[in-house]
Design an enzyme around this catalytic site. Sequence first.
Site, PDB file in Angstrom:
ATOM      1  N   GLY A 122       4.054  36.627   7.505  1.00 41.67           N
ATOM      2  CA  GLY A 122       4.880  35.796   8.381  1.00 41.67           C
ATOM      3  C   GLY A 122       6.084  36.539   8.921  1.00 41.67           C
ATOM      4  N   GLU A 158      -2.475  38.954  22.164  1.00 43.83           N
ATOM      5  CA  GLU A 158      -2.687  38.205  20.916  1.00 43.83           C
ATOM      6  C   GLU A 158      -3.529  36.944  21.178  1.00 43.83           C
ATOM      7  OE1 GLU A 158      -0.458  38.810  17.899  1.00 43.83           O
ATOM      8  OE2 GLU A 158      -1.533  37.279  16.755  1.00 43.83           O
ATOM      9  N   ASP A 170       7.719  35.717  18.662  1.00 42.88           N
ATOM     10  CA  ASP A 170       7.584  36.954  17.891  1.00 42.88           C
ATOM     11  C   ASP A 170       7.596  38.176  18.811  1.00 42.88           C
ATOM     12  OD1 ASP A 170       7.199  35.002  16.023  1.00 42.88           O
ATOM     13  OD2 ASP A 170       5.057  35.366  15.760  1.00 42.88           O
TER      14      ASP A 170
HETATM   15  C1  GLA Z   1       4.254  31.758  14.422  1.00 38.80           C
HETATM   16  C2  GLA Z   1       3.990  31.954  15.910  1.00 38.80           C
HETATM   17  C3  GLA Z   1       5.279  31.777  16.719  1.00 38.80           C
HETATM   18  C4  GLA Z   1       5.956  30.460  16.365  1.00 38.80           C
HETATM   19  C5  GLA Z   1       6.077  30.288  14.851  1.00 38.80           C
HETATM   20  C6  GLA Z   1       6.617  28.947  14.456  1.00 38.80           C
HETATM   21  O1  GLA Z   1       5.092  32.763  13.946  1.00 38.80           O
HETATM   22  O2  GLA Z   1       3.473  33.254  16.136  1.00 38.80           O
HETATM   23  O3  GLA Z   1       4.983  31.849  18.089  1.00 38.80           O
HETATM   24  O4  GLA Z   1       5.290  29.380  16.942  1.00 38.80           O
HETATM   25  O5  GLA Z   1       4.838  30.476  14.203  1.00 38.80           O
HETATM   26  O6  GLA Z   1       7.943  28.806  14.866  1.00 38.80           O
END
Ligand code: GLA
Length: 380
Positions: A122, A158, A170
């Site tokens: 994450g 992605e 991200d």
């Molecule tokens: C993942 C996704 C992001 C976002 C988060 C939740 O990391 O890749 O785009 O939606 O979850 O905030």
Amino acid sequence: MDLQSRVTAEFTQRFGSPPSAIVRAPGRVNLIGEHTDYNDGFVLPMAIDRAIWIALRPRPDRIVTARSLDFDETAEFDLDRLEKQAGWVEYLKGVAWSLQDAGYTLHGFDAVVAGDVPIGAGLSSSAAWELAAARAFAVTSGFAWDAAKMALLGQRAENKWVGVNCGIMDQMISAAGKADHALLIDCRSLETQAVPLPPNTVVIVLDTATRRGLVDSAYNERRAQCEAVAKFFGVKALRDVTLDQLNEKHDQLDRVAYRRALHVIGENDRTWQAAEAMKRGEAVELGQLMQLSHMSLRDDFEVSSRELNIMVECAEHQAGCYGARMTGAGFGGCAVALVRQDAAAAFSAGVAAEYQAETGLQPNIYICTATNGAEVVARQ
Ligand code: GLA
């Protein structure tokens, strides 16, 4: 040996002379603004000092070769014949596809790659890969770096090549991060505003050592629920609905839909407030907003997990902790805490011991500094 030295040494040995450039792109941790990006909302992540590094040299042809030190494998592909396969090189290939599809003319290169963003935790190792790949192609193919444009093309890789339906957060933070700052990102306009961390605080990532399956289906389900409420209100995204409007229609929405929307609308507001608190150097206020965010994700958006809740509780017990919350998509992975700098070591030891006693799991704890986004760190 640090990663920059490792990719340089391996490149020199493998290809007979030093690389002509080295690029890096970071992973991220989100301080607040969760599950808001795909609702055109606000997020407040920072780029962390864990990154993907690529040492490279252009080739005269259209072949890309990449040696991964982490996977101990070499992969090769032809820019004229991109085919989807499986594995780490798909991030590089997917970005090549996305760039070419957008009209960029690319050149081949030889590369050695290594990273220290934990995979699947994450912390956005995928986005780090994509932006490092985009940076590598920008250097070898000679086009200018436009962070927002590259983030969108990384996200497209992605979504369409790797097949994960993520939002833009991200990739944006990996592309545009700023040292010592978090970035308030408007996920509709992609405007960013750098806000400093409160004085004498550190951001600590708390990895629960749990990884959840079914994250993708739960993520897609949340997206669909949010989109349905936006449609009900006749607007493009939940960003355009106010709390008063939501509450007025409370009776016409099913209970789950209402709670999902309540999270998103409240979280957008908290994210704004958090950025304002940071500008004033208010650690206590920022910490409180992080706690509220966690409760909302746990109770209304329902994307937390037992281990994430335990981790957050363990963190909040410790001296010097201003606030903690789950971070990223949820269901497993990491929490994030804002901690007084001089309490960081005791905090980390205390959380680790308590979490392990409660769950039997050994957490990974990283004290993070905020770094720049994707950049060329050396060029010859
Ligand atoms: C993942 C996704 C992001 C976002 C988060 C939740 O990391 O890749 O785009 O939606 O979850 O905030």
